[in-house]
Design a protein around this motif. Structure first.
Motif, PDB file in Angstrom:
ATOM      1  N   LEU A   4      33.523  41.016  35.744  1.00 13.39           N
ATOM      2  CA  LEU A   4      34.542  41.452  36.700  1.00 13.39           C
ATOM      3  C   LEU A   4      35.491  42.590  35.873  1.00 13.39           C
ATOM      4  N   LYS A   5      35.682  41.590  34.357  1.00 13.53           N
ATOM      5  CA  LYS A   5      36.218  42.772  33.963  1.00 13.53           C
ATOM      6  C   LYS A   5      36.038  43.517  33.186  1.00 13.53           C
ATOM      7  N   HIS A   7      33.219  45.500  34.520  1.00 10.39           N
ATOM      8  CA  HIS A   7      32.825  45.666  36.053  1.00 10.39           C
ATOM      9  C   HIS A   7      34.272  47.411  35.922  1.00 10.39           C
ATOM     10  N   TYR A   8      35.674  46.793  36.076  1.00  7.84           N
ATOM     11  CA  TYR A   8      36.792  47.052  36.637  1.00  7.84           C
ATOM     12  C   TYR A   8      36.892  47.187  34.699  1.00  7.84           C
ATOM     13  N   ASN A   9      37.374  47.513  33.953  1.00  6.68           N
ATOM     14  CA  ASN A   9      37.519  48.307  32.960  1.00  6.68           C
ATOM     15  C   ASN A   9      35.731  49.837  32.806  1.00  6.68           C
ATOM     16  N   LEU A  10      35.300  49.768  33.203  1.00  7.75           N
ATOM     17  CA  LEU A  10      33.979  50.884  33.324  1.00  7.75           C
ATOM     18  C   LEU A  10      34.426  51.646  34.646  1.00  7.75           C
ATOM     19  N   VAL A  11      35.213  50.762  35.171  1.00 10.02           N
ATOM     20  CA  VAL A  11      34.854  51.864  36.308  1.00 10.02           C
ATOM     21  C   VAL A  11      36.940  52.289  36.771  1.00 10.02           C
ATOM     22  N   SER A  12      37.260  52.037  36.022  1.00 14.09           N
ATOM     23  CA  SER A  12      38.558  52.491  35.715  1.00 14.09           C
ATOM     24  C   SER A  12      38.756  53.528  34.153  1.00 14.09           C
ATOM     25  N   GLU A  13      37.515  53.265  33.543  1.00 14.29           N
ATOM     26  CA  GLU A  13      37.551  54.164  32.400  1.00 14.29           C
ATOM     27  C   GLU A  13      36.883  55.834  33.353  1.00 14.29           C
ATOM     28  N   PHE A  58      37.577  45.753  43.167  1.00 17.06           N
ATOM     29  CA  PHE A  58      38.833  46.734  42.315  1.00 17.06           C
ATOM     30  C   PHE A  58      40.106  46.568  42.481  1.00 17.06           C
ATOM     31  N   ASP A  59      40.861  47.023  43.385  1.00 23.62           N
ATOM     32  CA  ASP A  59      42.055  47.278  43.561  1.00 23.62           C
ATOM     33  C   ASP A  59      42.697  46.073  43.141  1.00 23.62           C
ATOM     34  N   TYR A  63      45.823  43.788  39.880  1.00 23.08           N
ATOM     35  CA  TYR A  63      46.155  43.270  40.084  1.00 23.08           C
ATOM     36  C   TYR A  63      46.434  42.258  38.581  1.00 23.08           C
ATOM     37  N   ILE A  64      45.244  42.011  38.633  1.00 22.23           N
ATOM     38  CA  ILE A  64      45.137  40.763  37.021  1.00 22.23           C
ATOM     39  C   ILE A  64      44.315  40.989  35.737  1.00 22.23           C
ATOM     40  N   PHE A  65      44.361  42.463  36.047  1.00 23.91           N
ATOM     41  CA  PHE A  65      43.541  43.336  34.569  1.00 23.91           C
ATOM     42  C   PHE A  65      44.120  44.383  33.706  1.00 23.91           C
ATOM     43  N   GLY A  66      44.815  45.385  34.728  1.00 21.81           N
ATOM     44  CA  GLY A  66      45.308  46.052  35.173  1.00 21.81           C
ATOM     45  C   GLY A  66      45.767  46.221  33.477  1.00 21.81           C
TER      46      GLY A  66
END
Length: 117
Positions: A4-5, A7-13, A58-59, A63-66
Motif C-alpha cells: 500500500l505504501k 502504491h501510495y508513493n507511486l500515485v502521489s509521484e 488513496f485519500d 493520513y498515514i503515509f503523507g
C-alpha cells in the motif's frame, strides 16, 4: 502495508506531473495522453498497471503515509496536528480539587463521591 505504501508513493509521484490527474469519482489516476504515460513509464516502470486502476484508499492512506512524502522539517499530518493540540491543551489546563466539571451540577473527575449508608 508495504505494498500500500509503495502504491501510495507511486500515485502521489504521478500526480505531481503535468498531464496526470486524480479522478475523484473513479478513485484513480488519469493521464491526458498516451505519450505522457509512456514517457512517464520510461522513468518509473513500477507505475505500469496503475493507470486508470481504482485505488479507493488513496485519500485515507495520505493520513498515514503523507508525512513520509513531505519535504519540510516541520511537516505534519492532520493526526499529528491534533495530537500536538491535545498535548498543548492538556499542558495549559490545571484543575484544583474543588473545580466543577463542564456542567455546574456535575463534579469534576477528580472529585470522589462517597455514598452514605
Amino acid at each position: 502495508m508495504k505494498v500500500l505504501k509503495i502504491h501510495y508513493n507511486l500515485v502521489s509521484e504521478m500526480l505531481d506531473h503535468t498531464g496526470f490527474g486524480w479522478n475523484e469519482t473513479l478513485k484513480c489516476v488519469e493521464v491526458d495522453t498516451d505519450d505522457q504515460w509512456e514517457s512517464y513509464l520510461k522513468k518509473e516502470p513500477d507505475a505500469r498497471g496503475l493507470r486508470n486502476k481504482p485505488f479507493p484508499l488513496f485519500d485515507r492512506l495520505g493520513y498515514i503515509f503523507g508525512k513520509d512524502r513531505a519535504t519540510c522539517v516541520a511537516a505534519e499530518t492532520a493526526a499529528d496536528a491534533l495530537e500536538d493540540l491535545d498535548a498543548e491543551v492538556n499542558e495549559n489546563i490545571s484543575l484544583d480539587e474543588n473545580t466543577l466539571g463542564p456542567f455546574t451540577n456535575q463534579a469534576s473527575p477528580r472529585t470522589t463521591i462517597i455514598a452514605s449508608e
